[in-house]
Design a protein around this motif. Structure first.
Motif, PDB file in Angstrom:
ATOM      1  N   VAL A 146       0.835  -1.204   0.000  1.00 14.73           N
ATOM      2  CA  VAL A 146       0.000   0.000   0.000  1.00 14.73           C
ATOM      3  C   VAL A 146       0.867   1.250   0.000  1.00 14.73           C
ATOM      4  O   VAL A 146       0.652   2.184  -0.766  1.00 14.73           O
TER       5      VAL A 146
ATOM      6  N   VAL B  24       1.138   4.195  -2.691  1.00 14.93           N
ATOM      7  CA  VAL B  24       0.924   5.597  -2.333  1.00 14.93           C
ATOM      8  C   VAL B  24       2.087   6.458  -2.819  1.00 14.93           C
ATOM      9  O   VAL B  24       1.889   7.532  -3.406  1.00 14.93           O
TER      10      VAL B  24
ATOM     11  N   ILE C 184      -4.532  10.692  -4.721  1.00 16.39           N
ATOM     12  CA  ILE C 184      -3.343  10.913  -3.894  1.00 16.39           C
ATOM     13  C   ILE C 184      -2.366  11.826  -4.626  1.00 16.39           C
ATOM     14  O   ILE C 184      -1.811  12.773  -4.053  1.00 16.39           O
TER      15      ILE C 184
ATOM     16  N   THR D 128      -2.585  -0.784   7.409  1.00 13.90           N
ATOM     17  CA  THR D 128      -3.373  -0.127   6.367  1.00 13.90           C
ATOM     18  C   THR D 128      -4.537   0.644   6.975  1.00 13.90           C
ATOM     19  O   THR D 128      -4.884   1.734   6.504  1.00 13.90           O
TER      20      THR D 128
ATOM     21  N   LEU E  47      -5.271   4.541   6.577  1.00 11.91           N
ATOM     22  CA  LEU E  47      -6.568   5.056   6.156  1.00 11.91           C
ATOM     23  C   LEU E  47      -7.033   6.175   7.086  1.00 11.91           C
ATOM     24  O   LEU E  47      -7.597   7.177   6.632  1.00 11.91           O
TER      25      LEU E  47
ATOM     26  N   ILE F 236      -5.163   9.295   6.071  1.00 11.33           N
ATOM     27  CA  ILE F 236      -5.625   9.816   4.779  1.00 11.33           C
ATOM     28  C   ILE F 236      -7.037  10.384   4.903  1.00 11.33           C
ATOM     29  O   ILE F 236      -7.352  11.437   4.334  1.00 11.33           O
TER      30      ILE F 236
ATOM     31  N   ALA G  83      -9.965   8.042  -0.603  1.00  9.70           N
ATOM     32  CA  ALA G  83      -9.707   6.982   0.377  1.00  9.70           C
ATOM     33  C   ALA G  83      -9.807   5.602  -0.264  1.00  9.70           C
ATOM     34  O   ALA G  83      -9.020   4.701   0.046  1.00  9.70           O
TER      35      ALA G  83
ATOM     36  N   LEU H  49      -6.762   3.994  -1.996  1.00  5.93           N
ATOM     37  CA  LEU H  49      -5.759   3.342  -1.147  1.00  5.93           C
ATOM     38  C   LEU H  49      -5.835   1.826  -1.264  1.00  5.93           C
ATOM     39  O   LEU H  49      -4.834   1.119  -1.103  1.00  5.93           O
TER      40      LEU H  49
END
Length: 401
Positions: free
Chosen positions: A126, A130, A148, A324, A328, A331, A353, A356
């Motif tokens: 992840v 990102v 992102i 993760t 989250l 984010i 979101a 992700l």
């Protein structure tokens, strides 16, 4: 002339009432005629398409403009309040993550089966995703809905243009106003879009969709009430070492109730400023912190983004590990700070979101549409939590006494 009169009445009508009518009509059409439901479903497709088109531009413009035009000289006076804003928003996202795992909910997404997903296998993958998305070409990020990348480039542009001339900043501000007007117009079309979406969904799934709407709404409401009456009191008590509930009930009575019906943190700014004056707070502080809070203190938005995202994740069978989930929360808190000031603005940040977890924008925008269906209650309560907390945290730090 008659047509213009009807259009004007529609645009000036009560959006909540119009959405309720759209939901009821959609349910009726979905049950009575599948053929007619297929015909009116084009309204839902057009509405989701408009949301999909404007969401990347909205995030880019609002975030870059907010940073470019922000007054920096007064930050030292309101630093404790800003810290509370950020801590409160992050804790709201964290509580929402916990609630989503304690009470996992699956949504009815008719087109989800048609999408092929490649869920991440670990938090490392992840993070790699990102990082790669962060350095995406900004034009490509806007075209592909890489939120992102959009967020990173918007922040970079905002800081770069912060030291530009006032004329340049005014251009940013004017563009932001223009984009916001477009978003408001699209949201005004929500009753028609929701009518088509609900009719199509009920024609395919029946009462399963209605049941899933009720469950997700109950989780959202329960989590926001937990933030308001458990998390926020703890934060205020730690800060003031006093019983927080008299202040909390005052904020609910004089701020939250008004915000619940206006469904706009921006529209509630005058109400909050007047309440701060009644509470005998430092005017030099609250005159800055209240307008700032209307765009950055977004606990309710963080809850909405997190819970709807994780409901999508559970629906698609994606496994989420602890790392993760923490990512989250971060984010969601950052995304919530960029939530638009219009009703339903936080819903447009759900694709950020969802990205992700490798969830496509097509599916994410279906979830946004569900958000508009339940937004009659969700958005009102979200705004009430956001706006009343602005005064709560300001009063915790700016009291003259």
């Amino acid at each position: 002339m008659a047509q213009n009169g009807l259009l004007q009445k529609y645009l000036n009508g009560n959006l909540v009432l119009q959405i309720l009518i759209g939901i009821v009509l959609g349910v009726v059409v979905g049950f009575l005629s599948k053929d007619l439901a297929n015909v009116v479903s084009i309204l839902g497709v057009l509405f989701v398409g408009a949301l999909k088109a404007i969401a990347p531009i909205l995030v880019f413009i609002l975030v870059s403009t907010a940073i470019a035009t922000k007054e920096m000289g007064v930050q030292t006076k309101i630093k404790p309040i800003i810290i509370l804003y950020l801590v409160g928003t992050f804790l709201a996202a964290l509580v929402a993550v916990s609630a989503s795992f304690l009470f996992p909910i699956e949504l009815v997404l008719p087109d989800a089966q048609e999408s092929v997903l490649t869920p991440p296998d670990s938090v490392i993958s992840v993070l790699k995703g990102v990082l790669f998305n962060m350095v995406d070409n900004p034009i490509n990020a806007l075209q592909t809905g890489n939120f992102i990348g959009i967020l990173v480039w918007a922040i970079a542009l905002g800081f770069a243009m912060h030291y530009s001339s006032e004329d340049t900043k005014n251009v940013f501000f004017d563009i932001s106003l223009g984009v916001t007007k477009i978003v408001k117009f699209i949201i005004k079309l929500a009753p028609l879009g929701i009518f088509g979406l609900v009719a199509n969904t009920f024609a395919k799934t029946g009462f399963d969709a209605l049941f899933s709407y009720g469950k997700i709404l109950a989780l959202l409401v329960g989590t926001m009430l937990f933030i308001a009456f458990v998390v926020n009191p703890i934060i205020v008590f730690i800060k003031t070492q006093k019983n927080p509930f008299p202040l909390i009930f005052t904020c609910i009575k004089d701020s939250a109730i008004t915000a619940f019906f206006t469904r706009s943190s921006a529209a509630n700014i005058p109400v909050n400023m007047n309440l701060c004056k009644k509470l005998n707070l430092d005017e030099n502080t609250y005159s800055v912190s209240i307008p700032l809070g209307a765009s950055t203190n977004m606990a309710g938005a963080a809850v909405t983004i997190t819970i709807l995202t994780l409901a999508t994740v559970h629906t698609l069978g994606i496994t989420v590990d602890l790392g993760t989930a923490l990512l989250l929360s971060i984010i969601s808190a950052l995304a919530a700070c960029g939530a638009s000031g219009v009703a339903g603005g936080s819903l447009l940040l759900i694709p950020l979101a969802c990205s992700l977890f490798g969830i496509s924008n097509d599916i994410a925008l279906q979830v946004v549409a569900i958000g508009f269906v339940i937004g009659v209650v969700q958005d009102s309560l979200e705004t009430a939590l956001n706006s009343s907390t602005d005064v709560l945290f300001t009063a915790s730090c700016a009291s003259k006494a």
